[in-house]
Scaffold this motif. Structure first.
Motif, short mmCIF file in Angstrom:
data_model
loop_
_atom_site.label_atom_id
_atom_site.label_comp_id
_atom_site.label_asym_id
_atom_site.label_seq_id
_atom_site.Cartn_x
_atom_site.Cartn_y
_atom_site.Cartn_z
N GLY A 46 -18.19 9.28 2.91
CA GLY A 46 -18.42 8.78 4.26
C GLY A 46 -17.82 9.69 5.31
N GLU A 47 -18.12 9.35 6.52
CA GLU A 47 -17.58 10.10 7.65
C GLU A 47 -16.13 9.68 7.87
N LYS A 48 -15.61 10.05 9.03
CA LYS A 48 -14.28 9.57 9.40
C LYS A 48 -14.35 8.06 9.58
N PHE A 49 -13.19 7.44 9.56
CA PHE A 49 -13.12 5.99 9.70
C PHE A 49 -13.76 5.58 11.04
N PRO A 50 -14.78 4.71 11.00
CA PRO A 50 -15.49 4.33 12.22
C PRO A 50 -14.59 3.58 13.21
N ARG A 51 -14.70 3.95 14.47
CA ARG A 51 -13.89 3.32 15.52
C ARG A 51 -14.13 1.82 15.61
N GLN A 52 -15.40 1.40 15.43
CA GLN A 52 -15.70 -0.02 15.56
C GLN A 52 -14.99 -0.86 14.48
N CYS A 53 -14.48 -0.21 13.45
CA CYS A 53 -13.82 -0.94 12.36
C CYS A 53 -12.32 -1.09 12.58
N LEU A 54 -11.79 -0.44 13.59
CA LEU A 54 -10.35 -0.50 13.83
C LEU A 54 -9.87 -1.93 14.10
N ARG A 55 -10.71 -2.74 14.73
CA ARG A 55 -10.33 -4.13 15.03
C ARG A 55 -10.23 -4.98 13.77
N GLU A 56 -10.97 -4.62 12.76
CA GLU A 56 -11.01 -5.40 11.52
C GLU A 56 -9.98 -4.95 10.50
N LYS A 57 -9.08 -4.12 10.89
CA LYS A 57 -8.09 -3.57 9.96
C LYS A 57 -7.45 -4.68 9.12
N MET A 58 -7.36 -4.44 7.84
CA MET A 58 -6.79 -5.40 6.89
C MET A 58 -5.67 -4.69 6.15
N PHE A 59 -4.57 -5.39 5.90
CA PHE A 59 -3.46 -4.80 5.18
C PHE A 59 -3.41 -5.38 3.77
N PHE A 60 -3.53 -4.50 2.80
CA PHE A 60 -3.39 -4.90 1.40
C PHE A 60 -2.07 -4.34 0.90
N ARG A 61 -1.37 -5.12 0.13
CA ARG A 61 -0.06 -4.69 -0.37
C ARG A 61 -0.17 -4.29 -1.84
N PHE A 62 -0.18 -2.99 -2.08
CA PHE A 62 -0.25 -2.49 -3.46
C PHE A 62 1.07 -2.79 -4.17
N PRO A 63 1.00 -3.36 -5.37
CA PRO A 63 2.23 -3.68 -6.12
C PRO A 63 2.81 -2.42 -6.76
N LYS A 64 3.60 -1.68 -6.01
CA LYS A 64 4.11 -0.38 -6.46
C LYS A 64 4.94 -0.48 -7.75
N GLN A 65 5.51 -1.64 -8.01
CA GLN A 65 6.35 -1.78 -9.20
C GLN A 65 5.56 -1.59 -10.50
N VAL A 66 4.22 -1.75 -10.46
CA VAL A 66 3.43 -1.55 -11.68
C VAL A 66 3.40 -0.09 -12.10
N LEU A 67 3.73 0.81 -11.19
CA LEU A 67 3.75 2.23 -11.52
C LEU A 67 5.18 2.76 -11.70
N LYS A 68 6.15 1.86 -11.84
CA LYS A 68 7.55 2.28 -12.00
C LYS A 68 8.17 1.91 -13.35
N PRO A 69 7.40 1.55 -14.36
CA PRO A 69 8.03 1.22 -15.64
C PRO A 69 8.75 2.42 -16.23
N ARG A 70 9.64 2.14 -17.17
CA ARG A 70 10.42 3.20 -17.79
C ARG A 70 9.62 3.98 -18.84
N GLN A 71 8.63 3.35 -19.44
CA GLN A 71 7.88 3.99 -20.52
C GLN A 71 6.61 4.64 -19.99
N LYS A 72 6.37 5.89 -20.39
CA LYS A 72 5.17 6.61 -19.96
C LYS A 72 3.90 5.88 -20.41
N GLU A 73 3.95 5.30 -21.59
CA GLU A 73 2.76 4.63 -22.13
C GLU A 73 2.36 3.45 -21.23
N THR A 74 3.34 2.74 -20.69
CA THR A 74 3.06 1.61 -19.81
C THR A 74 2.42 2.10 -18.51
#
Length: 184
Positions: A46-74
């Motif tokens: 796609g192109e750059k983020f459309p200006r008309q969509c700035l009003r509809e901005k939504m915040f999603f919270r990625f669960p960063k802890q899922v990428l912090k386990p001690r084991q590489k396999e996990t």
């Protein structure tokens, strides 16, 4: 079964593990290339983020802890799961997304191939696979469900797809950061 038969089976198993292990040992480097390529394809779709969509901005919270386990396999399992969710979302009602169809197809194909490779390399029987009693898997599922519900609630509008595309790019940036740490 005689001793000769057992030796043949042993040789076959040894050859199989020798041929498949190098492919899996190079996965972090391959994954990093795939993630970088995926981010470039997201940009190209796609192109750059459309200006008309700035009003509809939504915040999603990625669960960063899922990428912090001690084991590489996990972590590998988490990345596989992330790719599967992204593939699922980008295989849905894309009619209102005004994207480059070639780049979209390449993005989907790249994700699918990476999922296939990861599934063959991730040893699901190892302890630690069960993601700390499934808590991390559920957090990841909830995150992608929020994106999916957002798309549905907005009836797969152009802006909802653009917001989702930006969020998936942010998610892939986090994956890339983790892959770089795994390589060190």
């Amino acid at each position: 079964m005689n001793t000769f038969g057992l030796i043949q089976i042993g040789i076959i198993l040894l050859c199989t593990s020798i041929t498949s292990c190098p492919q899996c040992n190079h996965l972090p480097l391959q994954r990093r290339k795939v993630v970088k390529n995926s981010m470039q394809l997201l940009d190209k779709m796609g192109e750059k983020f459309p200006r008309q969509c700035l009003r509809e901005k939504m915040f999603f919270r990625f669960p960063k802890q899922v990428l912090k386990p001690r084991q590489k396999e996990t972590v590998k399992v988490a990345i596989e799961e992330i790719f599967q969710h992204i593939f699922y979302i980008f295989s849905k009602n894309l009619t209102l997304a005004a994207w480059d169809k070639t780049a979209l197809g390449q993005f989907q194909n790249g994700l699918y191939q990476q999922i296939e490779q990861l599934e063959s390399c991730v040893i699901k029987k190892q302890t630690g696979y069960f993601w700390n009693k499934e808590a991390n898997r559920l957090k990841l599922k909830k995150y992608f469900k929020e994106i999916d519900c957002f798309l549905k609630d907005k009836q797969y509008s152009l802006c909802s797809w653009e917001i989702s595309r930006a969020e998936v790019r942010r998610c892939l940036q986090l994956v890339d950061k983790v892959i770089r740490k795994l390589n060190n």
